[in-house]
Design a protein around this motif. Sequence first.
Motif, PDB file in Angstrom:
ATOM      1  N   UNK A 175       0.857  -1.188   0.000  1.00  0.00           N
ATOM      2  CA  UNK A 175       0.000   0.000   0.000  1.00  0.00           C
ATOM      3  C   UNK A 175       0.890   1.232   0.000  1.00  0.00           C
ATOM      4  N   UNK A 176       0.800   2.029  -1.042  1.00  0.00           N
ATOM      5  CA  UNK A 176       1.538   3.285  -1.124  1.00  0.00           C
ATOM      6  C   UNK A 176       0.532   4.411  -1.292  1.00  0.00           C
ATOM      7  N   UNK A 177       0.079   4.928  -0.172  1.00  0.00           N
ATOM      8  CA  UNK A 177      -0.999   5.907  -0.130  1.00  0.00           C
ATOM      9  C   UNK A 177      -2.196   5.384  -0.915  1.00  0.00           C
ATOM     10  N   UNK A 178      -2.502   5.957  -2.064  1.00  0.00           N
ATOM     11  CA  UNK A 178      -3.681   5.529  -2.819  1.00  0.00           C
ATOM     12  C   UNK A 178      -3.341   4.582  -3.964  1.00  0.00           C
ATOM     13  N   UNK A 179      -2.069   4.196  -4.056  1.00  0.00           N
ATOM     14  CA  UNK A 179      -1.655   3.212  -5.057  1.00  0.00           C
ATOM     15  C   UNK A 179      -1.569   1.854  -4.338  1.00  0.00           C
ATOM     16  N   UNK A 204      -7.134  -0.228   5.020  1.00  0.00           N
ATOM     17  CA  UNK A 204      -6.300  -0.715   3.915  1.00  0.00           C
ATOM     18  C   UNK A 204      -4.929  -1.171   4.407  1.00  0.00           C
ATOM     19  N   UNK A 205      -4.505  -0.599   5.535  1.00  0.00           N
ATOM     20  CA  UNK A 205      -3.219  -1.005   6.100  1.00  0.00           C
ATOM     21  C   UNK A 205      -3.251  -2.483   6.514  1.00  0.00           C
ATOM     22  N   UNK A 206      -4.449  -2.996   6.832  1.00  0.00           N
ATOM     23  CA  UNK A 206      -4.529  -4.418   7.195  1.00  0.00           C
ATOM     24  C   UNK A 206      -4.366  -5.309   5.964  1.00  0.00           C
ATOM     25  N   UNK A 207      -4.702  -4.765   4.769  1.00  0.00           N
ATOM     26  CA  UNK A 207      -4.384  -5.507   3.539  1.00  0.00           C
ATOM     27  C   UNK A 207      -2.874  -5.656   3.437  1.00  0.00           C
TER      28      UNK A 207
END
Lengths: 547, 69
Positions: free
Chosen positions: A304-308, A353-356
């Motif tokens: 996860x890179x911000x919104x990418x 999303x950080x849990x992804x």
Amino acid sequence: MPGYDYKPFEVTPPPELDGEGEAKTRYPVAIIGAGPIGLAAAVDLATKGVPSIVLDDNNVVSIGSRAICWAKRTLEIFDRLGIGERMLAKGVTWKTGRLFHGSSEVYNFDLLPEEGHKYPAFINLQQYYVEQYLVERAKEFPDLIDLRFKNKVVEHQDNGDHITLQVETPFGNYELKADYTIVCDGAGSPTRKRMGLPFDGQTFEEHFLIADVEMEESPFETQVPERWFWFEPEFHSGQSALLHKQPDNIYRIDLQLGPESDPKLEATEEKVFPRIKAIVGDKPFKLDWMSVYKFRCAKLERFVHNRMLFVGDSAHVVSPFGARGGNGGIQDVDNICWKLAAVIKGEADVSLLETYNEERVHGSAENILNSSRATNFMTPKSSIEHLFRNEVLNLSSKMPFARKLINSGRLSVPCSLEAKTLQQNDESNGIKQVQVGDVVLDAPVKADGDSTWLVSQVQGEFTLLGVGDVELPDVGGVRRIGINQSNVNYKTLHDEEGLATRRYGEGNAYLLRPDGHVLAIYKSPDAGKIRSVLDHISNPIFEKEVA
Amino acid sequence: MMNDTSMMTDKLGANGDEFYNFLMDAHEGLSEEQSHALNARLVLMLANEVGNIDTLKSVIKTAVEFNHE
């Protein structure tokens, strides 16, 4: 039998360029890449009502069979997405595996060890069929999925609260904005390269050759599809060879060529034909596709890179042994889509999303570990390693412990998410096979008298699944399903064969995520507890500071 | 006395791959001579871990007589 018909997909001018129609200026989700991963993500989001735009630089399914082994878990995810049954019907179900050392058979094994599951351990199906089925499925969501072929993303910019993408098409170039971008542009990901993200790992020096051979007559002694694996085959100087069947009478042959081989020279008919003949004998065959490759095991440090959001091969690559590439990528899709949908709908904080990132970095590390170990076993680096490997093979003709050490790829199974941020402690006390963090385990059940399967009933939403004598509280946003329950005001299933009860344990209540992973198990579930688990999902608190 | 049946049983379970790779890693970078020495040390130390003389004799006998097919 004609080979696969590579019919190009329709390419139309995007509304941004055709001067008419209404071009949206901003999309909730842009997906870069229309391979199996990007297409599955678009369908998964659509099942949750989230629109997406899919951008691909090509306009045809992948050439050659490529990813062919689809694992049970992948088929269960595809069941939820609506193409699992179609894949099962077309695919070849593995039955018997045979392992040879030189010309003698070391042992054989049953690849379908347990009854009571909708999907088998594995099927073989060419990647192009999976992509075709996904494209056809995506077209059933015309209001939610905007498929754009020959739309190549050449540049992007992260503006903090949205992404701008520059797109090249045969009709001209345009710009679009997306709240989030799912990056699934493959192992060589141009997006990853553009961002300059390190992709570290281990490169293996061996060359491998894959050939797809079309053949009316089966090379196996029976008509049952088998999987044959050779260590040090007599017909070929390399370390290993593999033969298995795909639909349409196509057979996949994998040959290990060794590090010194010249890939250009090896991928010629003069070199390949004698080897195929050595395997299949004098049966007539046609060469359908071949490719020589070397591989790496590598992954991004963060997905996860911000919104990418990196998903599939763009985030991690593995050796092909154990079929953990495509299968790992589909599990990424399964993991991220419900989270992204919740964030976009405002039901969860973006930190979900950080849990992804947490869960799938863990999953891909496990896949890399397993496939690296298989590769090491198949490619001994020294004479001592070679000696150990051959003595394992030697002992395994009689000793089960040695059989278990033979590693020609540990077949892909989903990783456990136990002890990760979202999962809770086990509060049940019964005997059961399914634990917290595991993915739902299938079982045959009856719904209103009709035979069906647990995996087709309990996935896709937060679900509280109760087995037998346990009371399920009513909690907003959680579907309740009871097994062997009556006089309740929610859906019930009947466990006629007793397998569901054995697998989940009498009296237990399972709280399941939309991707079918077990969040919590209770002996006496109460609404307050379940609500607090859901609150934690909508705003997860990480124990460790995340970078 | 250990019989053939118990020697056939798998006792490594889910840890087989981890054990094998740990062993291979231990050999990495060693010359053949150094690897032989390492193997000898390992056999001696593992024998001490097993302890039971009947078991050790039985394992040695089975390994010596094991047919190469």
